[in-house]
Design a protein around this motif. Structure first.
Motif, PDB file in Angstrom:
ATOM      1  N   LEU A  68       0.844  -1.185   0.000  1.00 52.50           N
ATOM      2  CA  LEU A  68       0.000   0.000   0.000  1.00 52.50           C
ATOM      3  C   LEU A  68       0.883   1.240   0.000  1.00 52.50           C
ATOM      4  O   LEU A  68       1.830   1.337   0.791  1.00 52.50           O
ATOM      5  N   VAL A  69       0.559   2.180  -0.866  1.00 55.01           N
ATOM      6  CA  VAL A  69       1.345   3.406  -0.969  1.00 55.01           C
ATOM      7  C   VAL A  69       0.401   4.605  -0.898  1.00 55.01           C
ATOM      8  O   VAL A  69      -0.444   4.796  -1.785  1.00 55.01           O
ATOM      9  N   GLU A  70       0.577   5.394   0.172  1.00 49.39           N
ATOM     10  CA  GLU A  70      -0.259   6.575   0.356  1.00 49.39           C
ATOM     11  C   GLU A  70       0.351   7.791  -0.340  1.00 49.39           C
ATOM     12  O   GLU A  70       1.571   7.877  -0.517  1.00 49.39           O
ATOM     13  N   ALA A  94      -9.041   0.670   5.454  1.00 50.46           N
ATOM     14  CA  ALA A  94      -9.256   1.703   6.470  1.00 50.46           C
ATOM     15  C   ALA A  94      -8.153   2.745   6.413  1.00 50.46           C
ATOM     16  O   ALA A  94      -7.072   2.501   5.873  1.00 50.46           O
ATOM     17  N   TRP A  95      -8.471   3.899   6.945  1.00 50.22           N
ATOM     18  CA  TRP A  95      -7.481   4.937   7.221  1.00 50.22           C
ATOM     19  C   TRP A  95      -7.367   5.097   8.736  1.00 50.22           C
ATOM     20  O   TRP A  95      -8.377   5.221   9.438  1.00 50.22           O
ATOM     21  N   PHE A  96      -6.150   5.071   9.212  1.00 55.21           N
ATOM     22  CA  PHE A  96      -5.837   5.351  10.606  1.00 55.21           C
ATOM     23  C   PHE A  96      -4.956   6.596  10.645  1.00 55.21           C
ATOM     24  O   PHE A  96      -4.396   7.016   9.631  1.00 55.21           O
ATOM     25  N   ARG A  97      -4.805   7.140  11.820  1.00 58.68           N
ATOM     26  CA  ARG A  97      -3.859   8.245  11.981  1.00 58.68           C
ATOM     27  C   ARG A  97      -3.164   8.123  13.328  1.00 58.68           C
ATOM     28  O   ARG A  97      -3.700   7.517  14.268  1.00 58.68           O
ATOM     29  N   GLN A  98      -1.995   8.728  13.390  1.00 56.49           N
ATOM     30  CA  GLN A  98      -1.228   8.716  14.637  1.00 56.49           C
ATOM     31  C   GLN A  98      -0.519  10.044  14.798  1.00 56.49           C
ATOM     32  O   GLN A  98       0.298  10.428  13.951  1.00 56.49           O
ATOM     33  N   ALA A  99      -0.865  10.728  15.861  1.00 57.55           N
ATOM     34  CA  ALA A  99      -0.213  11.995  16.200  1.00 57.55           C
ATOM     35  C   ALA A  99       0.933  11.717  17.168  1.00 57.55           C
ATOM     36  O   ALA A  99       0.930  10.687  17.860  1.00 57.55           O
ATOM     37  N   PRO A 100       1.910  12.601  17.257  1.00 58.99           N
ATOM     38  CA  PRO A 100       3.043  12.385  18.161  1.00 58.99           C
ATOM     39  C   PRO A 100       2.587  12.157  19.595  1.00 58.99           C
ATOM     40  O   PRO A 100       1.773  12.915  20.120  1.00 58.99           O
ATOM     41  N   TYR A 107      -2.093  -5.399   6.526  1.00 55.29           N
ATOM     42  CA  TYR A 107      -1.152  -4.695   5.647  1.00 55.29           C
ATOM     43  C   TYR A 107      -1.279  -3.196   5.878  1.00 55.29           C
ATOM     44  O   TYR A 107      -2.388  -2.662   5.979  1.00 55.29           O
ATOM     45  N   TRP A 108      -0.119  -2.533   5.913  1.00 58.99           N
ATOM     46  CA  TRP A 108      -0.077  -1.110   6.206  1.00 58.99           C
ATOM     47  C   TRP A 108       0.802  -0.375   5.205  1.00 58.99           C
ATOM     48  O   TRP A 108       1.829  -0.904   4.765  1.00 58.99           O
ATOM     49  N   GLY A 109       0.402   0.837   4.889  1.00 58.66           N
ATOM     50  CA  GLY A 109       1.267   1.693   4.098  1.00 58.66           C
ATOM     51  C   GLY A 109       2.303   2.365   4.979  1.00 58.66           C
ATOM     52  O   GLY A 109       2.323   2.177   6.201  1.00 58.66           O
ATOM     53  N   GLN A 110       3.156   3.177   4.362  1.00 65.51           N
ATOM     54  CA  GLN A 110       4.242   3.826   5.098  1.00 65.51           C
ATOM     55  C   GLN A 110       3.784   5.099   5.795  1.00 65.51           C
ATOM     56  O   GLN A 110       4.507   5.643   6.636  1.00 65.51           O
ATOM     57  N   GLY A 111       2.614   5.575   5.443  1.00 66.54           N
ATOM     58  CA  GLY A 111       2.071   6.777   6.070  1.00 66.54           C
ATOM     59  C   GLY A 111       2.359   8.030   5.274  1.00 66.54           C
ATOM     60  O   GLY A 111       3.361   8.120   4.555  1.00 66.54           O
ATOM     61  N   THR A 112       1.480   9.014   5.424  1.00 65.99           N
ATOM     62  CA  THR A 112       1.679  10.315   4.795  1.00 65.99           C
ATOM     63  C   THR A 112       1.335  11.393   5.820  1.00 65.99           C
ATOM     64  O   THR A 112       0.333  11.279   6.525  1.00 65.99           O
ATOM     65  N   GLN A 113       2.180  12.396   5.912  1.00 67.13           N
ATOM     66  CA  GLN A 113       2.014  13.433   6.926  1.00 67.13           C
ATOM     67  C   GLN A 113       0.962  14.440   6.496  1.00 67.13           C
ATOM     68  O   GLN A 113       1.007  14.959   5.374  1.00 67.13           O
ATOM     69  N   VAL A 114       0.049  14.739   7.404  1.00 69.43           N
ATOM     70  CA  VAL A 114      -0.924  15.810   7.218  1.00 69.43           C
ATOM     71  C   VAL A 114      -0.713  16.815   8.342  1.00 69.43           C
ATOM     72  O   VAL A 114      -0.750  16.451   9.520  1.00 69.43           O
ATOM     73  N   THR A 115      -0.462  18.044   7.974  1.00 66.71           N
ATOM     74  CA  THR A 115      -0.246  19.107   8.956  1.00 66.71           C
ATOM     75  C   THR A 115      -1.238  20.225   8.688  1.00 66.71           C
ATOM     76  O   THR A 115      -1.301  20.747   7.573  1.00 66.71           O
ATOM     77  N   VAL A 116      -2.008  20.576   9.713  1.00 71.99           N
ATOM     78  CA  VAL A 116      -3.009  21.630   9.591  1.00 71.99           C
ATOM     79  C   VAL A 116      -2.585  22.785  10.480  1.00 71.99           C
ATOM     80  O   VAL A 116      -2.478  22.641  11.697  1.00 71.99           O
ATOM     81  N   ALA A 152      -4.655   0.993   5.484  1.00 72.35           N
ATOM     82  CA  ALA A 152      -4.512  -0.381   5.953  1.00 72.35           C
ATOM     83  C   ALA A 152      -5.519  -1.287   5.253  1.00 72.35           C
ATOM     84  O   ALA A 152      -6.636  -0.866   4.939  1.00 72.35           O
ATOM     85  N   ALA A 153      -5.111  -2.535   5.049  1.00 72.42           N
ATOM     86  CA  ALA A 153      -5.977  -3.551   4.458  1.00 72.42           C
ATOM     87  C   ALA A 153      -6.147  -4.698   5.450  1.00 72.42           C
ATOM     88  O   ALA A 153      -5.188  -5.100   6.115  1.00 72.42           O
ATOM     89  N   GLY A 154      -7.373  -5.207   5.537  1.00 73.06           N
ATOM     90  CA  GLY A 154      -7.680  -6.263   6.495  1.00 73.06           C
ATOM     91  C   GLY A 154      -7.362  -7.650   5.973  1.00 73.06           C
ATOM     92  O   GLY A 154      -6.609  -7.826   5.012  1.00 73.06           O
ATOM     93  N   TYR A 155      -7.939  -8.648   6.604  1.00 72.80           N
ATOM     94  CA  TYR A 155      -7.724 -10.031   6.215  1.00 72.80           C
ATOM     95  C   TYR A 155      -8.494 -10.312   4.923  1.00 72.80           C
ATOM     96  O   TYR A 155      -9.640  -9.889   4.774  1.00 72.80           O
ATOM     97  N   ARG A 156      -7.863 -11.067   4.047  1.00 70.72           N
ATOM     98  CA  ARG A 156      -8.469 -11.342   2.745  1.00 70.72           C
ATOM     99  C   ARG A 156      -9.801 -12.069   2.916  1.00 70.72           C
ATOM    100  O   ARG A 156      -9.912 -13.008   3.699  1.00 70.72           O
ATOM    101  N   ASN A 157     -10.797 -11.585   2.209  1.00 73.45           N
ATOM    102  CA  ASN A 157     -12.146 -12.171   2.164  1.00 73.45           C
ATOM    103  C   ASN A 157     -12.893 -12.084   3.490  1.00 73.45           C
ATOM    104  O   ASN A 157     -13.923 -12.756   3.662  1.00 73.45           O
ATOM    105  N   ALA A 158     -12.395 -11.273   4.417  1.00 77.64           N
ATOM    106  CA  ALA A 158     -13.124 -11.093   5.674  1.00 77.64           C
ATOM    107  C   ALA A 158     -14.436 -10.364   5.407  1.00 77.64           C
ATOM    108  O   ALA A 158     -14.459  -9.362   4.699  1.00 77.64           O
ATOM    109  N   ASN A 159     -15.507 -10.862   6.008  1.00 75.47           N
ATOM    110  CA  ASN A 159     -16.823 -10.273   5.784  1.00 75.47           C
ATOM    111  C   ASN A 159     -17.229  -9.336   6.909  1.00 75.47           C
ATOM    112  O   ASN A 159     -18.389  -9.310   7.325  1.00 75.47           O
ATOM    113  N   TYR A 160     -16.258  -8.580   7.393  1.00 76.55           N
ATOM    114  CA  TYR A 160     -16.556  -7.624   8.452  1.00 76.55           C
ATOM    115  C   TYR A 160     -15.610  -6.457   8.301  1.00 76.55           C
ATOM    116  O   TYR A 160     -14.580  -6.546   7.638  1.00 76.55           O
TER     117      TYR A 160
END
Length: 126
Positions: free
Chosen positions: A4-6, A35-41, A115-124, A97-105
């Protein structure tokens, strides 16, 4: 293995908009909830939004409801996060992020995504 590449992060003033994209390498892209997640310092990673495999179900954290929209284009192997009315507290690294293959939830738990991407910084700025 799903890669995954953001993209689309950057610096924006409060009240502005950004559109994040996440491109996947997997040709069976539609087999995965996303899904999209975020993490602040200094804070834990938290769910922003999630979408089912077909795109028919979408879930949002309370703090983004009415401002952010998650969508996916299975033909382009891409998931998007449209962010409007951005606030300084939205500043974080955003992860796709991507979940488990063929998961129905769809889950908001970090552990529900494989699976996770490397992340992209958003600054407001205020």
């Amino acid at each position: 293995q799903v890669q995954l590449v953001e993209s689309g992060g950057g610096l924006v003033q409060a009240g502005g908009s950004l559109r994040l994209s996440c491109a996947a390498s997997e040709r069976t892209f539609s087999s995965y909830a996303l899904a999209w997640f975020r993490q602040a310092p200094g804070k834990e990673r938290e769910l922003v939004a999630a979408i089912s495999r077909s795109g028919g179900s979408r879930y949002y954290a309370d703090f983004v409801k009415g401002r952010f929209t998650i969508s996916r284009d299975n033909a382009k192997n891409t998931v998007y996060l449209q962010m409007n009315s951005l606030k300084p507290e939205d500043t974080a690294v955003y992860y796709c992020a991507a979940g488990y293959r063929n998961a129905n939830y769809v889950t908001g738990a970090v552990a529900g995504y494989v699976y996770w991407g490397q992340g992209t910084q958003v600054t407001v700025s205020s």
